[in-house]
Design a protein around this motif. Structure first.
Motif, PDB file in Angstrom:
ATOM      1  N   TYR A 182      19.415 -19.624  -0.733  1.00 21.82           N
ATOM      2  CA  TYR A 182      19.081 -18.227  -0.860  1.00 21.82           C
ATOM      3  C   TYR A 182      17.723 -17.814  -1.229  1.00 21.82           C
ATOM      4  CZ  TYR A 182      20.071 -18.759  -5.685  1.00 21.82           C
ATOM      5  OH  TYR A 182      20.105 -19.155  -7.083  1.00 21.82           O
ATOM      6  N   MET A 183      17.129 -16.811  -1.252  1.00 25.89           N
ATOM      7  CA  MET A 183      16.004 -16.185  -1.748  1.00 25.89           C
ATOM      8  C   MET A 183      16.038 -15.055  -2.566  1.00 25.89           C
ATOM      9  SD  MET A 183      13.335 -18.114  -0.408  1.00 25.89           S
ATOM     10  CE  MET A 183      11.806 -17.012  -0.621  1.00 25.89           C
ATOM     11  N   ILE A 184      15.370 -14.624  -3.580  1.00 24.21           N
ATOM     12  CA  ILE A 184      15.561 -13.327  -4.347  1.00 24.21           C
ATOM     13  C   ILE A 184      14.738 -12.509  -3.639  1.00 24.21           C
ATOM     14  CG2 ILE A 184      14.745 -12.243  -6.410  1.00 24.21           C
ATOM     15  CD1 ILE A 184      15.448 -14.883  -7.925  1.00 24.21           C
ATOM     16  N   ALA A 185      15.554 -11.200  -3.245  1.00 21.85           N
ATOM     17  CA  ALA A 185      14.730 -10.015  -2.651  1.00 21.85           C
ATOM     18  C   ALA A 185      14.205  -9.188  -3.752  1.00 21.85           C
ATOM     19  CB  ALA A 185      15.792  -9.255  -1.951  1.00 21.85           C
ATOM     20  N   THR A 186      13.056  -8.809  -3.560  1.00 17.95           N
ATOM     21  CA  THR A 186      12.163  -7.939  -4.754  1.00 17.95           C
ATOM     22  C   THR A 186      12.580  -6.584  -4.028  1.00 17.95           C
ATOM     23  OG1 THR A 186       9.953  -7.830  -3.474  1.00 17.95           O
ATOM     24  CG2 THR A 186      10.602  -9.907  -4.727  1.00 17.95           C
ATOM     25  N   ASN A 187      11.810  -5.741  -4.819  1.00 18.91           N
ATOM     26  CA  ASN A 187      11.563  -4.355  -4.576  1.00 18.91           C
ATOM     27  C   ASN A 187      10.986  -4.016  -3.323  1.00 18.91           C
ATOM     28  OD1 ASN A 187       9.527  -5.260  -6.246  1.00 18.91           O
ATOM     29  ND2 ASN A 187       8.618  -3.263  -5.963  1.00 18.91           N
ATOM     30  N   HIS A 188      10.224  -4.852  -2.709  1.00 15.75           N
ATOM     31  CA  HIS A 188       9.455  -4.645  -1.411  1.00 15.75           C
ATOM     32  C   HIS A 188      10.403  -4.843  -0.185  1.00 15.75           C
ATOM     33  CE1 HIS A 188       5.643  -3.310  -2.493  1.00 15.75           C
ATOM     34  NE2 HIS A 188       5.574  -4.260  -3.663  1.00 15.75           N
ATOM     35  N   SER A 189      11.638  -5.509  -0.485  1.00 16.96           N
ATOM     36  CA  SER A 189      12.425  -5.827   0.544  1.00 16.96           C
ATOM     37  C   SER A 189      13.219  -4.452   0.738  1.00 16.96           C
ATOM     38  CB  SER A 189      13.647  -6.868   0.347  1.00 16.96           C
ATOM     39  OG  SER A 189      14.474  -6.518  -0.676  1.00 16.96           O
ATOM     40  N   TYR A 190      13.923  -4.528   2.254  1.00 16.43           N
ATOM     41  CA  TYR A 190      14.681  -3.418   2.404  1.00 16.43           C
ATOM     42  C   TYR A 190      15.848  -3.268   1.655  1.00 16.43           C
ATOM     43  CZ  TYR A 190      18.146  -0.481   4.961  1.00 16.43           C
ATOM     44  OH  TYR A 190      19.117   0.212   5.522  1.00 16.43           O
ATOM     45  N   VAL A 191      16.712  -4.152   1.258  1.00 19.51           N
ATOM     46  CA  VAL A 191      17.811  -3.897   0.168  1.00 19.51           C
ATOM     47  C   VAL A 191      17.279  -3.375  -1.018  1.00 19.51           C
ATOM     48  CG1 VAL A 191      19.707  -4.800  -0.877  1.00 19.51           C
ATOM     49  CG2 VAL A 191      19.280  -5.392   1.576  1.00 19.51           C
ATOM     50  N   GLY A 192      16.298  -4.116  -1.534  1.00 20.91           N
ATOM     51  CA  GLY A 192      15.638  -3.721  -2.590  1.00 20.91           C
ATOM     52  C   GLY A 192      15.107  -2.208  -2.545  1.00 20.91           C
ATOM     53  N   ASN A 193      14.729  -1.617  -1.447  1.00 27.66           N
ATOM     54  CA  ASN A 193      14.515  -0.213  -1.532  1.00 27.66           C
ATOM     55  C   ASN A 193      15.572   0.521  -1.482  1.00 27.66           C
ATOM     56  OD1 ASN A 193      13.832   2.052   1.222  1.00 27.66           O
ATOM     57  ND2 ASN A 193      12.578   2.047  -0.896  1.00 27.66           N
ATOM     58  N   LEU A 194      16.821   0.054  -0.980  1.00 24.76           N
ATOM     59  CA  LEU A 194      18.144   0.841  -1.229  1.00 24.76           C
ATOM     60  C   LEU A 194      18.423   0.886  -2.497  1.00 24.76           C
ATOM     61  CD1 LEU A 194      20.130  -0.748   1.768  1.00 24.76           C
ATOM     62  CD2 LEU A 194      19.154   1.504   1.814  1.00 24.76           C
ATOM     63  N   VAL A 195      18.236  -0.336  -3.126  1.00 21.25           N
ATOM     64  CA  VAL A 195      18.507  -0.273  -4.695  1.00 21.25           C
ATOM     65  C   VAL A 195      17.709   0.957  -5.401  1.00 21.25           C
ATOM     66  CG1 VAL A 195      18.485  -1.631  -6.693  1.00 21.25           C
ATOM     67  CG2 VAL A 195      19.387  -2.652  -4.705  1.00 21.25           C
ATOM     68  N   GLN A 196      16.447   0.896  -5.048  1.00 18.58           N
ATOM     69  CA  GLN A 196      15.550   1.628  -5.859  1.00 18.58           C
ATOM     70  C   GLN A 196      16.029   3.024  -5.507  1.00 18.58           C
ATOM     71  OE1 GLN A 196      11.475   1.559  -4.412  1.00 18.58           O
ATOM     72  NE2 GLN A 196      10.732   2.803  -5.909  1.00 18.58           N
ATOM     73  N   LEU A 197      16.205   3.493  -3.994  1.00 20.47           N
ATOM     74  CA  LEU A 197      16.860   4.848  -3.808  1.00 20.47           C
ATOM     75  C   LEU A 197      18.069   5.405  -4.578  1.00 20.47           C
ATOM     76  CD1 LEU A 197      15.885   4.987  -0.056  1.00 20.47           C
ATOM     77  CD2 LEU A 197      14.598   6.254  -1.858  1.00 20.47           C
ATOM     78  N   ALA A 198      18.690   4.264  -4.772  1.00 15.81           N
ATOM     79  CA  ALA A 198      20.391   4.450  -5.225  1.00 15.81           C
ATOM     80  C   ALA A 198      20.000   4.770  -6.764  1.00 15.81           C
ATOM     81  CB  ALA A 198      21.020   3.168  -4.977  1.00 15.81           C
ATOM     82  N   GLY A 199      18.960   4.316  -7.564  1.00 12.77           N
ATOM     83  CA  GLY A 199      18.761   4.647  -8.826  1.00 12.77           C
ATOM     84  C   GLY A 199      19.006   3.107  -9.712  1.00 12.77           C
ATOM     85  N   GLY A 200      18.832   2.192  -8.897  1.00 18.42           N
ATOM     86  CA  GLY A 200      19.070   0.940  -9.763  1.00 18.42           C
ATOM     87  C   GLY A 200      17.469   0.226 -10.109  1.00 18.42           C
TER      88      GLY A 200
END
Length: 295
Positions: A182-200
């Motif tokens: 596996y890799m670690i997804a940062t804030n620049h990844s799509y799922v990372g963006n979902l986390v940001q929009l969700a307030g995480g």
């Protein structure tokens, strides 16, 4: 001699007839242009966008995901990672669409076939909305584009309201790779963006990288309260890999996320490495995982 009133009436009638004829001609031109469009979508995300905008396609990728009914009999042009330039050329496309993350996959064979793909940036929700708006305008599908973006905007607003006034959870996002860990997804990844929009709060931020190499020590130090595991490509194999990793490596059991059973598996079609038209549903799920018990 004709009266001024009668002359004016005749002029008005002539103008109305000309207006109707012009409108009919314009409608015919638009319909003809639509009929002439021969669009190829090389990834499932682009197929979803085309379906939302009700666009005709003459080529779609081979995929295990459910194909929209309107494209059931459309020519398959191969795997998104390695589409066939020959098959694409055979359908005589007017436009070929892929995504920026696969740009390096299109090599010499495409140049030999005189195919120049358009690469859509789908790295974030806002990028997706920009693409939808732009394609809606290009193909005269403004109303469809507006409806699709409204759905996403509503999901963003709901997520923001759910997180309002609450402490931001620390989130670790992992992207599983078949046969390669596996890799670690940062804030620049799509799922990372979902986390940001969700307030995480993504525990691994980066200035420009989407994915970084994992570090057991860094993960332990970050103490994530929520772990999202993206099972990208061959989900069953990746799920088994994740489960084996979490059982065999003792440090996982020490993370707050595992201890409180807040580990969630993300699968297609709702989740992917790039944004897609399931973004509203995906954001809603992430939002509820981060802030359970809220409406």
């Amino acid at each position: 001699m004709k009266s001024p009133r009668r002359t004016a009436l005749i002029v008005i009638i002539i103008l109305v007839v000309i207006g109707i004829a012009a409108g009919s001609f314009a409608s015919h031109q638009i319909a003809q242009k639509r009929h002439q469009e021969r669009i190829v979508a090389t990834t499932y995300a682009v197929v979803q966008i085309a379906d939302k905008l009700k666009l005709p396609l003459v080529g779609i990728p081979n995929t295990a995901n459910k194909i929209p009914a309107r494209y059931q009999n459309v020519t398959k042009i191969g795997n998104p990672m390695n589409p066939s330039a020959e098959k694409i050329a055979s359908v005589k496309p007017t436009a070929v669409y892929s995504v920026t993350t696969l740009k390096d996959q299109f090599g010499k064979s495409f140049k030999q076939q005189h195919i120049k793909p358009y690469f859509l940036n789908l790295q974030s929700v806002s990028d997706l909305q920009h693409v939808v708006t732009k394609m809606g305008a290009q193909y005269d599908r403004q109303s469809e584009a507006k409806a699709a973006n409204h759905e996403i905007n509503q999901a963003v607003a709901n997520a923001k309201q759910r997180a309002n006034g609450r402490q931001r959870p620390r989130v670790l996002v992992l992207m599983g790779l078949p046969g390669a860990g596996y890799m670690i997804a940062t804030n620049h990844s799509y799922v990372g963006n979902l986390v940001q929009l969700a307030g995480g709060q993504n525990v691994f931020a980066s200035k420009d990288q989407e994915y970084i190499q994992p570090s057991d020590e860094a993960i332990q130090k970050a103490r994530p309260q929520v772990i999202l595991r993206l099972e990208h490509a061959m989900p069953e194999m990746v799920a088994d890999q994740f489960n084996s990793e979490f059982k065999s490596q003792s440090f996982w059991r020490q993370t707050p996320a595992v201890q409180s059973k807040r580990v969630y598996d993300l699968q297609e079609p709702d989740f992917d490495a790039t944004a897609n038209m399931h973004a509203a549903k995906a954001l809603d799920e992430v939002s509820q995982w981060l802030y359970p018990g809220s409406k």
